[in-house]
Design a protein around this motif. Structure first.
Motif, PDB file in Angstrom:
ATOM      1  N   LEU A 102      18.550   3.664   3.877  1.00 39.83           N
ATOM      2  CA  LEU A 102      18.636   3.084   5.116  1.00 39.83           C
ATOM      3  C   LEU A 102      17.669   3.705   6.064  1.00 39.83           C
ATOM      4  CD1 LEU A 102      22.345   3.944   6.019  1.00 39.83           C
ATOM      5  CD2 LEU A 102      21.428   1.658   5.421  1.00 39.83           C
ATOM      6  N   VAL A 103      16.885   4.920   5.644  1.00 36.81           N
ATOM      7  CA  VAL A 103      15.834   5.306   6.346  1.00 36.81           C
ATOM      8  C   VAL A 103      14.208   4.781   6.002  1.00 36.81           C
ATOM      9  CG1 VAL A 103      14.643   7.609   7.089  1.00 36.81           C
ATOM     10  CG2 VAL A 103      17.079   7.457   6.468  1.00 36.81           C
ATOM     11  N   PRO A 104      13.973   4.788   4.611  1.00 38.14           N
ATOM     12  CA  PRO A 104      12.619   4.079   4.455  1.00 38.14           C
ATOM     13  C   PRO A 104      12.593   2.707   4.802  1.00 38.14           C
ATOM     14  CG  PRO A 104      13.251   5.422   2.494  1.00 38.14           C
ATOM     15  CD  PRO A 104      14.481   5.386   3.759  1.00 38.14           C
TER      16      PRO A 104
ATOM     17  N   LEU B  78      12.687  11.558   4.744  1.00 37.20           N
ATOM     18  CA  LEU B  78      12.573  10.167   4.163  1.00 37.20           C
ATOM     19  C   LEU B  78      11.951   9.207   5.142  1.00 37.20           C
ATOM     20  CD1 LEU B  78      16.813  10.056   3.456  1.00 37.20           C
ATOM     21  CD2 LEU B  78      14.549  10.348   1.663  1.00 37.20           C
ATOM     22  N   ASP B  79      11.944   9.461   6.315  1.00 38.02           N
ATOM     23  CA  ASP B  79      11.036   8.441   7.101  1.00 38.02           C
ATOM     24  C   ASP B  79       9.641   8.495   7.014  1.00 38.02           C
ATOM     25  OD1 ASP B  79      11.232   6.492   9.353  1.00 38.02           O
ATOM     26  OD2 ASP B  79      10.121   7.931  10.606  1.00 38.02           O
ATOM     27  N   ARG B  80       9.290   9.527   6.294  1.00 36.20           N
ATOM     28  CA  ARG B  80       7.755   9.461   5.917  1.00 36.20           C
ATOM     29  C   ARG B  80       7.678   8.814   4.442  1.00 36.20           C
ATOM     30  NH1 ARG B  80       8.167  14.615   8.382  1.00 36.20           N
ATOM     31  NH2 ARG B  80       8.347  15.795   6.399  1.00 36.20           N
ATOM     32  N   VAL B  81       8.404   8.316   3.775  1.00 38.26           N
ATOM     33  CA  VAL B  81       8.359   8.043   2.628  1.00 38.26           C
ATOM     34  C   VAL B  81       8.171   6.252   2.782  1.00 38.26           C
ATOM     35  CG1 VAL B  81       9.430   7.430   0.222  1.00 38.26           C
ATOM     36  CG2 VAL B  81       9.769   9.707   1.387  1.00 38.26           C
TER      37      VAL B  81
ATOM     38  N   GLU C 256      19.351  17.885   0.125  1.00 38.93           N
ATOM     39  CA  GLU C 256      18.588  18.408   1.060  1.00 38.93           C
ATOM     40  C   GLU C 256      17.464  17.768   1.798  1.00 38.93           C
ATOM     41  OE1 GLU C 256      16.782  20.039  -2.562  1.00 38.93           O
ATOM     42  OE2 GLU C 256      18.779  19.402  -1.891  1.00 38.93           O
ATOM     43  N   SER C 257      17.224  16.407   1.469  1.00 39.50           N
ATOM     44  CA  SER C 257      16.347  15.783   2.202  1.00 39.50           C
ATOM     45  C   SER C 257      16.655  15.312   3.566  1.00 39.50           C
ATOM     46  CB  SER C 257      15.864  14.669   1.418  1.00 39.50           C
ATOM     47  OG  SER C 257      15.255  14.821   0.070  1.00 39.50           O
TER      48      SER C 257
ATOM     49  N   ASP D  76       0.979  -1.221   0.082  1.00 44.75           N
ATOM     50  CA  ASP D  76       0.052   0.166  -0.091  1.00 44.75           C
ATOM     51  C   ASP D  76       0.983   1.392   0.033  1.00 44.75           C
ATOM     52  OD1 ASP D  76      -2.190   1.255  -0.193  1.00 44.75           O
ATOM     53  OD2 ASP D  76      -2.392   1.415   2.253  1.00 44.75           O
ATOM     54  N   ALA D  77       1.960   1.202  -0.672  1.00 45.26           N
ATOM     55  CA  ALA D  77       3.171   2.347  -0.771  1.00 45.26           C
ATOM     56  C   ALA D  77       2.415   3.536  -1.536  1.00 45.26           C
ATOM     57  CB  ALA D  77       4.185   1.871  -1.255  1.00 45.26           C
ATOM     58  N   ARG D  78       2.303   4.517  -0.955  1.00 47.89           N
ATOM     59  CA  ARG D  78       1.763   5.805  -1.813  1.00 47.89           C
ATOM     60  C   ARG D  78       3.089   6.838  -2.447  1.00 47.89           C
ATOM     61  NH1 ARG D  78      -1.914   4.730   2.195  1.00 47.89           N
ATOM     62  NH2 ARG D  78      -3.962   4.505   1.613  1.00 47.89           N
TER      63      ARG D  78
END
Length: 223
Positions: free
Chosen positions: A150-152, A115-118, A109-110, A81-83
Motif C-alpha cells: 500500500l505504501v511503495p 516504506l515510502d522511501r522504497v 518494525e518498518s 530506475d528502482a534501486r
C-alpha cells in the motif's frame, strides 16, 4: 431517560414488525442461487479475460514463462530506475536473481515513512478473479504484510497461470480464508474529484504491474 435508552427505544420500535429469527442457520437463511460465473470459457479464455480486465483498470499486464520471470522482473525494475525493493520473507529468491537492486526485508518494525522511501515491491498473490480483474493478497509469506503493498509507489504482482486464476468472485471466496488479512486490488490506487479528474496513488501504489506466469497447472480453476 438517558440518550442510550432513547436510541435503543427507537431501534425497538423500528424492529417491531420484523419477524423474529426462526433459528434457520445463517448459511441457509439467504438463497444463494446466483450464477457462479457468467458464460462458459476455456481456461485460456479465462486467463485472457483476466488480462483484459486488469488492463481496463489501468494495470500494466505482462506475460512470460517461469524461465523468463526473473528477466521480466529485472526489466520492470530497471525501467522504473528502482534501486530498492521490498521483499516478502517467502518470496522465491530466484524471481529477483537478475535484478541489481537493494532488497529491503518486510519487517514488522518498518514505519510508513521508511516504506515510502522504497522504490518498488514485488509479491505473489493468493488468487486472481478474471470477471472483475481483481488480484487478492492474503498475507502469505510470499505476499508480506498489507502495508508493503500500500505504501511503495510501484507494485509488481506475480500471478501463476492458470493455477491461481478463477472466473468469478464466488470461486475466489472458496479458496480464501476469511480469517486472513485479505487485500482486494483492482488496478492501481485511484480516486476522482468533483470534476471527475482521476488521481492515482491516493491510498496505494500509483503503478500496478501484473506478471502472468504460465506453466502452473495444479489447482487451476474450471472455466
Amino acid at each position: 431517560m438517558s440518550s442510550r435508552e432513547r436510541i435503543l427505544g427507537r431501534v425497538r420500535r423500528a424492529l417491531a414488525d420484523v419477524p423474529r429469527d426462526d433459528g434457520t442457520p445463517y448459511e441457509r437463511a439467504v438463497p444463494r442461487d446466483y450464477l457462479r460465473e457468467h458464460g462458459e470459457r476455456t481456461v485460456e479464455e479465462t486467463v485472457d479475460l483476466l488480462a483484459e480486465n486488469l488492463a481496463d483498470y489501468r494495470a500494466v499486464v505482462h506475460r512470460c514463462t517461469t524461465e523468463g520471470l526473473a528477466s521480466v522482473i529485472a526489466g520492470l525494475l530497471a525501467a522504473r530506475d528502482a534501486r530498492t525493493v521490498v521483499v516478502p520473507p517467502g518470496l522465491d529468491p530466484g524471481w529477483l536473481a537478475e535484478a541489481g537492486v537493494e532488497r529491503v526485508p518486510d519487517r514488522a518494525e518498518s514505519t510508513p515513512h521508511e516504506l515510502d522511501r522504497v522504490d518498488s515491491v514485488v509479491t505473489a498473490c493468493a488468487v486472481a478473479v478474471a470477471e472483475t480483474g481483481t488480484i487478492v493478497l492474503d498475507g502469505s509469506p510470499d505476499q508480506g504484510r498489507r502495508r508493503v503493498t500500500l505504501v511503495p509507489d510501484h507494485h509488481i504482482c506475480v500471478v501463476r497461470v492458470p493455477a491461481q486464476v478463477v472466473a468469478s468472485v464466488p470461486q475466489a471466496l472458496e479458496r480464501l480464508d476469511p480469517a486472513r488479512p485479505l487485500t482486494w486490488i483492482s488496478g492501481p490506487s485511484a480516486t476522482s474529484d468533483i470534476e471527475l479528474d482521476r488521481v492515482e496513488g491516493v491510498h496505494g501504489p500509483r503503478t500496478l504491474e501484473v506478471v502472468l506466469v504460465s506453466g502452473h497447472e495444479s489447482g487451476a480453476a474450471t472455466a
